[in-house]
Design an enzyme around this catalytic site. Structure first.
Site, short mmCIF file in Angstrom:
data_model
loop_
_atom_site.label_atom_id
_atom_site.label_comp_id
_atom_site.label_asym_id
_atom_site.label_seq_id
_atom_site.Cartn_x
_atom_site.Cartn_y
_atom_site.Cartn_z
N GLU A 272 0.85 -1.21 0.00
CA GLU A 272 0.00 0.00 0.00
C GLU A 272 0.88 1.25 0.00
O GLU A 272 0.60 2.22 -0.71
CB GLU A 272 -0.93 0.02 1.22
CG GLU A 272 -1.83 -1.19 1.36
CD GLU A 272 -2.55 -1.57 0.08
OE1 GLU A 272 -2.99 -0.67 -0.64
OE2 GLU A 272 -2.66 -2.78 -0.19
N TRP A 275 2.14 1.81 -3.40
CA TRP A 275 1.14 2.46 -4.28
C TRP A 275 1.26 3.97 -4.13
O TRP A 275 1.19 4.72 -5.11
CB TRP A 275 -0.29 2.04 -3.89
CG TRP A 275 -0.80 0.86 -4.63
CD1 TRP A 275 -1.00 -0.39 -4.12
CD2 TRP A 275 -1.20 0.80 -6.01
NE1 TRP A 275 -1.48 -1.22 -5.11
CE2 TRP A 275 -1.64 -0.52 -6.27
CE3 TRP A 275 -1.25 1.73 -7.06
CZ2 TRP A 275 -2.10 -0.93 -7.52
CZ3 TRP A 275 -1.71 1.32 -8.31
CH2 TRP A 275 -2.12 0.01 -8.53
N TRP A 304 -18.34 12.59 -21.42
CA TRP A 304 -18.96 12.28 -20.13
C TRP A 304 -20.35 12.90 -20.08
O TRP A 304 -20.62 13.89 -20.77
CB TRP A 304 -18.09 12.81 -18.99
CG TRP A 304 -16.70 12.24 -19.00
CD1 TRP A 304 -15.59 12.79 -19.55
CD2 TRP A 304 -16.28 10.98 -18.47
NE1 TRP A 304 -14.48 11.97 -19.39
CE2 TRP A 304 -14.89 10.84 -18.73
CE3 TRP A 304 -16.94 9.94 -17.80
CZ2 TRP A 304 -14.15 9.72 -18.33
CZ3 TRP A 304 -16.20 8.82 -17.41
CH2 TRP A 304 -14.82 8.73 -17.67
N ASN A 339 -10.97 2.68 1.88
CA ASN A 339 -10.46 2.51 0.51
C ASN A 339 -11.42 1.71 -0.38
O ASN A 339 -11.66 2.08 -1.53
CB ASN A 339 -9.09 1.83 0.55
CG ASN A 339 -8.51 1.65 -0.84
OD1 ASN A 339 -8.37 2.61 -1.59
ND2 ASN A 339 -8.24 0.41 -1.22
N TRP A 357 -14.73 11.93 -14.23
CA TRP A 357 -13.98 11.59 -13.01
C TRP A 357 -13.39 12.83 -12.33
O TRP A 357 -13.20 12.85 -11.12
CB TRP A 357 -12.85 10.59 -13.35
CG TRP A 357 -11.86 11.09 -14.35
CD1 TRP A 357 -11.93 10.99 -15.71
CD2 TRP A 357 -10.63 11.78 -14.08
NE1 TRP A 357 -10.84 11.58 -16.30
CE2 TRP A 357 -10.02 12.06 -15.32
CE3 TRP A 357 -9.98 12.18 -12.92
CZ2 TRP A 357 -8.80 12.73 -15.44
CZ3 TRP A 357 -8.76 12.85 -13.01
CH2 TRP A 357 -8.18 13.13 -14.27
N TRP A 380 -8.66 8.13 -8.77
CA TRP A 380 -9.77 8.46 -9.68
C TRP A 380 -9.49 7.99 -11.09
O TRP A 380 -10.36 7.44 -11.77
CB TRP A 380 -10.09 9.96 -9.64
CG TRP A 380 -11.03 10.22 -8.51
CD1 TRP A 380 -10.70 10.64 -7.25
CD2 TRP A 380 -12.45 10.01 -8.51
NE1 TRP A 380 -11.83 10.70 -6.46
CE2 TRP A 380 -12.91 10.33 -7.21
CE3 TRP A 380 -13.36 9.59 -9.46
CZ2 TRP A 380 -14.26 10.23 -6.87
CZ3 TRP A 380 -14.70 9.49 -9.13
CH2 TRP A 380 -15.14 9.81 -7.83
C1 FAD Z 1 -10.89 7.29 -5.75
C2 FAD Z 1 -9.79 7.23 -4.71
C3 FAD Z 1 -9.30 8.40 -4.13
C4 FAD Z 1 -8.28 8.35 -3.17
N1 FAD Z 1 -7.81 9.53 -2.63
C5 FAD Z 1 -6.79 9.50 -1.73
C6 FAD Z 1 -6.29 10.69 -1.17
O1 FAD Z 1 -6.71 11.81 -1.49
N2 FAD Z 1 -5.29 10.60 -0.24
C7 FAD Z 1 -4.78 9.39 0.15
O2 FAD Z 1 -3.88 9.36 1.01
N3 FAD Z 1 -5.22 8.24 -0.39
C8 FAD Z 1 -6.22 8.25 -1.30
N4 FAD Z 1 -6.69 7.08 -1.82
C9 FAD Z 1 -6.03 5.81 -1.44
C10 FAD Z 1 -6.60 5.08 -0.22
O3 FAD Z 1 -7.99 4.99 -0.31
C11 FAD Z 1 -6.24 5.74 1.12
O4 FAD Z 1 -4.85 6.02 1.15
C12 FAD Z 1 -6.55 4.81 2.28
O5 FAD Z 1 -7.93 4.53 2.32
C13 FAD Z 1 -6.12 5.47 3.56
O6 FAD Z 1 -6.48 4.67 4.67
P1 FAD Z 1 -5.38 4.11 5.67
O7 FAD Z 1 -4.44 5.18 6.07
O8 FAD Z 1 -6.13 3.41 6.77
O9 FAD Z 1 -4.64 3.06 4.74
P2 FAD Z 1 -3.69 1.80 5.03
O10 FAD Z 1 -4.36 0.61 4.44
O11 FAD Z 1 -3.28 1.71 6.44
O12 FAD Z 1 -2.43 2.12 4.11
C14 FAD Z 1 -1.30 2.85 4.59
C15 FAD Z 1 -1.01 4.06 3.72
O13 FAD Z 1 -0.67 3.65 2.41
C16 FAD Z 1 -1.14 4.62 1.47
N5 FAD Z 1 -2.12 3.99 0.57
C17 FAD Z 1 -2.93 2.94 0.85
N6 FAD Z 1 -3.65 2.61 -0.26
C18 FAD Z 1 -3.30 3.48 -1.22
C19 FAD Z 1 -3.69 3.66 -2.58
N7 FAD Z 1 -4.58 2.86 -3.19
N8 FAD Z 1 -3.15 4.67 -3.28
C20 FAD Z 1 -2.23 5.49 -2.72
N9 FAD Z 1 -1.81 5.36 -1.44
C21 FAD Z 1 -2.33 4.37 -0.70
C22 FAD Z 1 -1.81 5.73 2.27
O14 FAD Z 1 -0.85 6.75 2.50
C23 FAD Z 1 -2.18 5.01 3.57
O15 FAD Z 1 -2.29 5.87 4.68
C24 FAD Z 1 -7.72 7.10 -2.79
C25 FAD Z 1 -8.23 5.93 -3.37
C26 FAD Z 1 -9.25 5.99 -4.31
C27 FAD Z 1 -9.76 4.71 -4.92
#
Ligand code: FAD
Length: 467
Positions: A272, A275, A304, A339, A357, A380
């Site tokens: 994660e 990513w 769109w 997420n 989007w 997105w």
């Molecule tokens: C449409 C969409 C919009 C999103 N917008 C954002 C946003 O504005 N800011 C944001 O930080 N994340 C965003 N994400 C990614 C992800 O949803 C969040 O990072 C995650 O839900 C944060 O929860 P957590 O800290 O408990 O994650 P955990 O599961 O604990 O993951 C740890 C860290 O890894 C990073 N991470 C995890 N998944 C992703 C991912 N798919 N993409 C990028 N980084 C990731 C984050 O920094 C997160 O805090 C988005 C995802 C989608 C599908």
């Protein structure tokens, strides 16, 4: 009192003492003074949410106290736009006889332009800029494929990343030592931003570190299995702190390595975090992404739907699809969304309502505490099938099946759509017309199956003519 030349550290999304390479190196070089710019109009243009800005203001207050304990004063300068910053920094450096500026890079286009301009302007008055990559483990441009370009697909990027990330690179930078007192007073942090759920999002370093430690301690086995279930508190919820830099990426990895030995958890959580880096590397190497364009140029020509009332129903959590509405309401109520539900709500907007989007991207930014340009744009574009390594256009999330799979007892929906709380587990994700009418919940705004069919036809025709 110290009389050695002063070094200026410019804080932005790195509001922490620990694991801050620019601060660590500046403090090694000599006495340090900090500066932070409040840029309200620019932030508004970037759609930064009032809640996120409120979190930044509170974190700055805390951070200023921590800096004070190290005798590092923090000055605050308010401007409207980034373009004013090089001039303000020139004045500041002249006034305080500063010869060195230190900062951690930010990667979106406006931020990069601001930093490059600042570096050039300051060079004219013989101030040297020292730039670091505090927000990522491996700097953009350093993880490349065999032909020397940025990967377009996540898995090979992630494999190459893992090969390069050795223990030395993963070690967090130490906090700066306490310096001699300077004859410069810290500024009060003025009020800016808006309200947010302070019960959910604390700002002290202690509380943020405790969130990190507790998550890592409890997550053995459970993270990989439970991270997709929005009713369960199985993810770290560290994203707002990573976004504003109240915790460092190396700190997270160090705690992971030191505290928890479960290999599956390590691998998944690191994935994660990779990513996050993937999207930062993409933003840094592809200016199109900062210009509202699709990663796949062909997708810029997609048509769109323009439908303000459908868009508004999605924003308000009144689509009549309980899992979608729960997500949209969680976003507004808490400033965060799980997420899995971000993916479901984004797919609903782009694949079933066929709304641009970019509107969804902006709405998320306007409400998220963790609103981060690179990750939000990446998420997105992924969901809309227009981005790097994005979901194929023909994979259209079925909101009913997603809900049954990932919220099997309906607890997530019950929490955020309380009008449905009396419905049993089996029916809660697709309540009958009668239940909707009795409970005051909207009937589904679209028919899932026919919209899915239409989207598939539109996309396949589009791709045929674009060839
Ligand atoms: C449409 C969409 C919009 C999103 N917008 C954002 C946003 O504005 N800011 C944001 O930080 N994340 C965003 N994400 C990614 C992800 O949803 C969040 O990072 C995650 O839900 C944060 O929860 P957590 O800290 O408990 O994650 P955990 O599961 O604990 O993951 C740890 C860290 O890894 C990073 N991470 C995890 N998944 C992703 C991912 N798919 N993409 C990028 N980084 C990731 C984050 O920094 C997160 O805090 C988005 C995802 C989608 C599908």
């Amino acid at each position: 009192m110290s009389h050695s030349p002063l070094h200026l550290i410019w804080f932005r999304n790195d509001l922490r003492l620990n694991d801050n390479p620019a601060l660590f190196n500046a403090a090694k070089a000599g006495s340090v003074v900090g500066v932070f710019f409040i840029c309200e109009k620019q932030w508004q243009e970037h759609n930064d949410s009032p809640a996120k800005l409120g979190l930044i203001a509170d974190r700055l207050r805390e951070f200023s106290k921590e800096l004070k304990q190290k005798n590092i004063p923090l000055k605050i300068i308010a401007v409207d736009y980034f373009t004013e910053i090089p001039g303000k920094l020139t004045q500041f450096c002249k006034k305080h006889a500063i010869h060195d500026l230190w900062f951690n890079n930010e990667y979106p286009l406006n931020e990069k332009k601001r930093d490059d301009q600042t570096e050039q302007e300051l060079k004219k008055i013989s101030v040297t800029s020292h730039r670091f990559n505090g927000d990522v483990i491996l700097p953009p441009g350093s993880v490349l494929n065999n032909s020397g370009s940025m990967f377009q697909v996540f898995t090979p990027f992630s494999n190459a990343w893992r090969l390069r990330a050795n223990p030395e690179i993963l070690t967090a930078f130490k906090p700066p030592r306490k310096q001699s007192e300077l004859a410069i007073e810290s500024d009060e942090i003025p009020q800016f931003g808006g309200e947010y759920r302070t019960d959910l999002w604390q700002v002290t370093t202690k509380s943020i570190h405790s969130r990190l430690h507790k998550f890592v301690e409890r997550s053995e086995q459970s993270y990989k299995e439970l991270r997709d279930f929005p009713a369960i508190n199985a993810t770290s919820t560290l994203s707002p702190y990573l976004t504003i830099g109240a915790v460092g990426i190396r700190e997270c990895i160090q705690v992971l390595i030191e505290t928890n030995s479960d290999e599956a958890f390590h691998r998944q959580w690191l994935t994660e975090l990779i990513w996050r880096e993937f999207y930062r590397h993409l933003i840094a190497t592809n200016p199109r992404l900062s210009q509202g364009l699709c990663f796949k140029p062909v997708a810029d020509n997609l048509q769109w739907q323009v439908n303000q009332s459908n868009f508004q129903r999605w924003c308000d959590g009144k689509t009549g699809f309980p899992i979608v509405d729960a997500g949209m309401r969680q976003l507004k109520q808490t400033g965060w969304m799980h997420n899995r539900v971000r993916m479901i709500t984004a797919a609903f907007l782009t694949k079933l309502l066929r709304i641009d989007w970019r509107l969804g991207e902006a709405h998320f930014m306007q409400h998220l505490m963790d609103g981060d340009f690179a990750s939000n744009n990446g998420g997105w574009q992924w969901s809309a099938s227009v981005g790097a390594d994005s979901v194929p256009y023909f994979r259209i999330f079925n909101p009913y099946r997603q809900a049954e799979k990932f919220d099997p007892q309906g607890n997530y929906v019950r929490k955020f759509v309380p009008e449905l709380s009396s419905i049993n587990d089996k029916k809660i994700h697709q309540p009958s017309t009668l239940s909707c009418e009795t409970l005051g919940y909207p009937n589904p705004m679209i028919d899932y199956a026919s919209e899915r069919k239409k989207t598939l036809e539109i996309w396949s025709e589009f791709l045929n003519t674009a060839r």
